[in-house]
Design an enzyme around this catalytic site. Structure first.
Site, PDB file in Angstrom:
ATOM      1  N   ASP A 188       0.963  -0.943  -0.185  1.00 50.62           N
ATOM      2  CA  ASP A 188      -0.031  -0.164   0.084  1.00 50.62           C
ATOM      3  C   ASP A 188       1.001   1.395  -0.514  1.00 50.62           C
ATOM      4  OD1 ASP A 188      -1.806   2.129   0.374  1.00 50.62           O
ATOM      5  OD2 ASP A 188      -2.882   1.265   2.332  1.00 50.62           O
ATOM      6  N   HIS A 190      -0.465   3.914   0.139  1.00 54.67           N
ATOM      7  CA  HIS A 190      -0.792   4.841   0.646  1.00 54.67           C
ATOM      8  C   HIS A 190      -0.972   6.546   0.087  1.00 54.67           C
ATOM      9  CE1 HIS A 190      -3.324   6.300   4.703  1.00 54.67           C
ATOM     10  NE2 HIS A 190      -3.108   4.781   4.466  1.00 54.67           N
ATOM     11  N   GLU A 214      -1.185  -0.545  -4.308  1.00 52.97           N
ATOM     12  CA  GLU A 214      -2.256  -0.150  -4.050  1.00 52.97           C
ATOM     13  C   GLU A 214      -2.221   1.320  -3.742  1.00 52.97           C
ATOM     14  OE1 GLU A 214      -5.246  -0.184   0.053  1.00 52.97           O
ATOM     15  OE2 GLU A 214      -4.377  -1.737  -0.723  1.00 52.97           O
ATOM     16  N   GLU A 240     -10.711   3.350  -2.539  1.00 47.54           N
ATOM     17  CA  GLU A 240     -11.530   3.695  -0.722  1.00 47.54           C
ATOM     18  C   GLU A 240     -11.886   4.918  -0.918  1.00 47.54           C
ATOM     19  OE1 GLU A 240      -7.702   4.317   2.148  1.00 47.54           O
ATOM     20  OE2 GLU A 240      -7.103   3.011   0.332  1.00 47.54           O
ATOM     21  N   HIS A 290     -12.108  -2.221   0.102  1.00 46.28           N
ATOM     22  CA  HIS A 290     -11.388  -2.059   1.056  1.00 46.28           C
ATOM     23  C   HIS A 290     -11.780  -2.269   2.554  1.00 46.28           C
ATOM     24  CE1 HIS A 290      -9.452   2.010   3.184  1.00 46.28           C
ATOM     25  NE2 HIS A 290      -8.998   1.135   2.962  1.00 46.28           N
TER      26      HIS A 290
END
Length: 393
Positions: A188, A190, A214, A240, A290
């Site tokens: 991730d 992020h 991700e 997400e 998610h």
């Protein structure tokens, strides 16, 4: 007022509970005694959701709980301003609870109402490493002992807009440590890694057998996602922070995603999650919701996932770094075994509605304790660089 039928179940009570570690649960009751649970957690914006939900409660008391689509469309379209994380998260909690009621009323799981199941179990992954990734070998080994075959971890700590390539080498080392245990790993980014660094890190990871990367970029950059997808063969995941099928549209049309990751507590609930999954299938995009949240959100994700062929893995927040020993994924469940992990999978819940039983007494008790103690709502950390400038968390 809502449309009615001869068998209408009218909404008589709507409640919201703020409970640790950082979750918002919704309870809806009908005049004929049905109860449904939803989750409208929006991490870091708890008070905003409580305010938005107060408006929804005032608007839909007395409506027919069976009219899920009518309520969804009215909640979404009847006010001039719509969409976004706050309004869609509030709507999510309402929608999930209504699906739970519908399943209980008819005595069937929600996945039956969505067309029936296409699988008997769902693959799941757990988190390792926390916000500051470290000690991943030990954490991955523990996850393997718990029954997981896949994990996810953050790629990096805070980075400058363009930073030293030396800071990326540790990510590759951590991936190799996890892969050496025979575990699959998602990485991730992020949204912490800007384009110049994201390209470098994605290329470094390309030969490491990563399950997916991700949010390699911020969700405001669909064209740059597509550019990155043409550069590397590793599957690219995001979603997400996309709050409806309309926000996924440029990603799908731009061939920017390999894995769609809508969050059922942010994107409009089960109704919209199912629509996004079907839309993703049209573009040959996998579906992996998610869900670093509570048990109600997880049950909702699984209810949709078992009915969608392109669903391939599910995030699970058990013992995640945001949780605590007395406020974890199983804390508010009467029967935690419904989410038991075996050989990397969780069995499809078979009970009516969402297939879980919430410990209502504990929810009410913990919500009151939380309020009396004056505990501030959870906030994400705010990171700054060595020069004092804000960094992406």
């Amino acid at each position: 007022m809502s449309l009615k039928t001869s068998a209408s179940s009218f909404i008589s009570k709507i409640e919201v509970f703020r409970v640790p570690p950082r979750w918002l649960f919704v309870r809806i009751e009908t005049a004929d005694g049905l109860v449904g649970w939803g989750e409208c957690t929006l991490e870091g914006h708890t008070e905003a959701i409580e305010g938005a939900f107060a408006d929804l409660a005032q608007r839909f008391l007395g409506w027919d709980a069976d009219g899920i689509e009518d309520i969804w469309q009215t909640a979404y379209r009847a006010r001039f301003y719509r969409g976004g994380p706050v309004l869609m998260s509030a709507l999510s909690g309402l929608d999930i609870a209504l699906w739970d009621i519908k399943g209980k009323k008819l005595g069937v799981p929600v996945w039956q109402l969505l067309g029936g199941k296409v699988r008997d179990r769902v693959r799941v992954y757990g988190w390792i490493g926390g916000d500051h990734p470290g000690a991943v070998r030990e954490a991955a080994r523990e996850r393997k002992e718990q029954g997981f075959t896949a994990v996810k971890m953050n790629a990096t700590e805070a980075l400058a807009w363009l930073d030293s390539p030396e800071l990326l080498k540790g990510t590759v080392e951590r991936v190799r440590e996890v892969r050496a245990l025979g575990m699959d790993v998602g990485v991730d980014f992020h949204g912490r890694v800007h384009k110049g660094m994201a390209r470098q890190l994605a290329k470094l990871l390309e030969g490491e057998g990563v399950l997916f990367i991700e949010e390699p970029l911020l969700p405001t950059q669909p064209s740059e996602f597509a550019d990155l997808g043409r550069l590397v063969s590793t599957p690219i995941a995001a979603g997400e922070r996309l709050y409806s099928r309309h926000e996924f549209r440029p990603y799908f049309e731009g061939h920017a995603l390999d894995v769609a990751q809508p969050d059922v507590s942010h994107c409009g609930g089960i109704s919209e999650l199912a629509r996004i999954a079907s839309m993703a299938e049209t573009y040959d995009v996998a579906f992996a919701p998610h869900c670093p949240l509570g048990p109600i959100a997880l049950a909702a994700c699984i209810a949709v996932g078992v009915s969608k062929l392109n669903y391939f893995i599910q995030e699970m927040s058990w013992q995640m770094h945001y949780n605590s020993d007395d406020a974890d994924l199983f804390t508010y469940l009467a029967d935690p075994s419904v989410f038991a992990v075996k050989d990397g999978y969780v069995a499809t819940p078979s009970g009516p509605g969402l297939g879980i039983v919430i410990n209502e007494e504990l929810v009410r008790t913990r919500a009151k304790e939380y309020s009396r103690a004056g505990v501030e709502a959870w906030r994400n950390p705010v990171w700054r660089g060595e020069d004092g400038s804000i960094r992406e968390w």
